[in-house]
Design an enzyme around this catalytic site. Sequence first.
Site, PDB file in Angstrom:
ATOM      1  N   GLY A  45       0.750  -1.215   0.002  1.00 11.85           N
ATOM      2  CA  GLY A  45      -0.171   0.038   0.000  1.00 11.85           C
ATOM      3  C   GLY A  45       1.019   1.068  -0.030  1.00 11.85           C
ATOM      4  N   GLN A  50       3.167  10.005   0.859  1.00 12.15           N
ATOM      5  CA  GLN A  50       4.519   9.343   0.876  1.00 12.15           C
ATOM      6  C   GLN A  50       5.445   9.567   0.018  1.00 12.15           C
ATOM      7  OE1 GLN A  50       2.536   5.490   2.382  1.00 12.15           O
ATOM      8  NE2 GLN A  50       4.372   5.356   3.107  1.00 12.15           N
ATOM      9  N   CYS A  95       5.677  -0.226   7.407  1.00 11.08           N
ATOM     10  CA  CYS A  95       5.213   1.016   6.284  1.00 11.08           C
ATOM     11  C   CYS A  95       6.510   1.254   5.642  1.00 11.08           C
ATOM     12  CB  CYS A  95       4.965   2.121   7.374  1.00 11.08           C
ATOM     13  SG  CYS A  95       4.650   3.469   6.699  1.00 11.08           S
ATOM     14  N   LEU A  96       6.437   1.843   4.263  1.00 10.86           N
ATOM     15  CA  LEU A  96       7.713   1.881   3.455  1.00 10.86           C
ATOM     16  C   LEU A  96       8.368   3.437   4.046  1.00 10.86           C
ATOM     17  CD1 LEU A  96       6.133   1.325  -0.095  1.00 10.86           C
ATOM     18  CD2 LEU A  96       7.532  -0.138   1.561  1.00 10.86           C
ATOM     19  N   HIS A 137      -4.338   1.673   7.667  1.00 17.12           N
ATOM     20  CA  HIS A 137      -3.278   2.219   7.683  1.00 17.12           C
ATOM     21  C   HIS A 137      -2.948   3.276   6.782  1.00 17.12           C
ATOM     22  CE1 HIS A 137       1.491   1.440   8.061  1.00 17.12           C
ATOM     23  NE2 HIS A 137       1.420   2.193   6.834  1.00 17.12           N
ATOM     24  N   GLU A 138      -3.239   3.099   5.230  1.00 20.16           N
ATOM     25  CA  GLU A 138      -3.279   4.056   4.588  1.00 20.16           C
ATOM     26  C   GLU A 138      -4.043   5.314   4.722  1.00 20.16           C
ATOM     27  OE1 GLU A 138      -0.636   3.728   2.829  1.00 20.16           O
ATOM     28  OE2 GLU A 138      -0.521   1.604   2.945  1.00 20.16           O
ATOM     29  N   HIS A 141      -2.340   7.722   7.136  1.00 18.90           N
ATOM     30  CA  HIS A 141      -1.305   8.654   6.181  1.00 18.90           C
ATOM     31  C   HIS A 141      -1.910   9.906   5.735  1.00 18.90           C
ATOM     32  CE1 HIS A 141       2.285   6.493   6.254  1.00 18.90           C
ATOM     33  NE2 HIS A 141       1.779   5.223   5.865  1.00 18.90           N
TER      34      HIS A 141
HETATM   35 CO    CO Z   1       2.401   3.371   5.804  1.00 18.65          CO
END
Ligand code: CO
Length: 172
Positions: A45, A50, A95-96, A137-138, A141
């Site tokens: 995701g 991000q 998370c990236l 989660h997304e 953000h």
């Molecule tokens: Co993330």
Amino acid sequence: MIRDVLTYPNPLLRKKSIDVVEFNDELHTLLDDMYETMMENAGVGLAAIQVAVPLNVLIISLPNDEDFQDKNDLIEAINPKITHKDGEQIFSEGCLSIPGFNEDIKRAQHILVEYNDRNGKLIKIEAEDFPAVAWQHELEHLEGHVFIENLSVTKRKKFEKEWKKEMKSKKK
Ligand code: CO
């Protein structure tokens, strides 16, 4: 085009994203770039913020039963909103923007979401278990938050200490 993924604690990750108004080529390029960037970094995701774009845009690509991220199953969500949530589950998230860290986070087990697709069409879907985790989660953000903000004070302190160490070792 692969874009750079911002890493914690980049202040942009704290910015609240705003709604997309025009479903144009610029949006489609952003979505295509986000997909390439997510796959390049082996993520499931990615939120637009991000890659430094403060718009309410996220993508989710969950592995199927053969553990393959089929592009046909890709979700591209513009202006997504949770309209209902219930239940509870704890899942180990990563998370990236915080590479290398996984933490147990408590989220709703079942959610209803409304969003627009890349052409502006309204979609309503239901998600539970891991897909519901990915959505929450997304979406977080887009609100300007990252998952480690859900940790207890003690666990957060431990994380911050380890993260600082990690960043120092990367600079060398
Ligand atoms: Co993330």
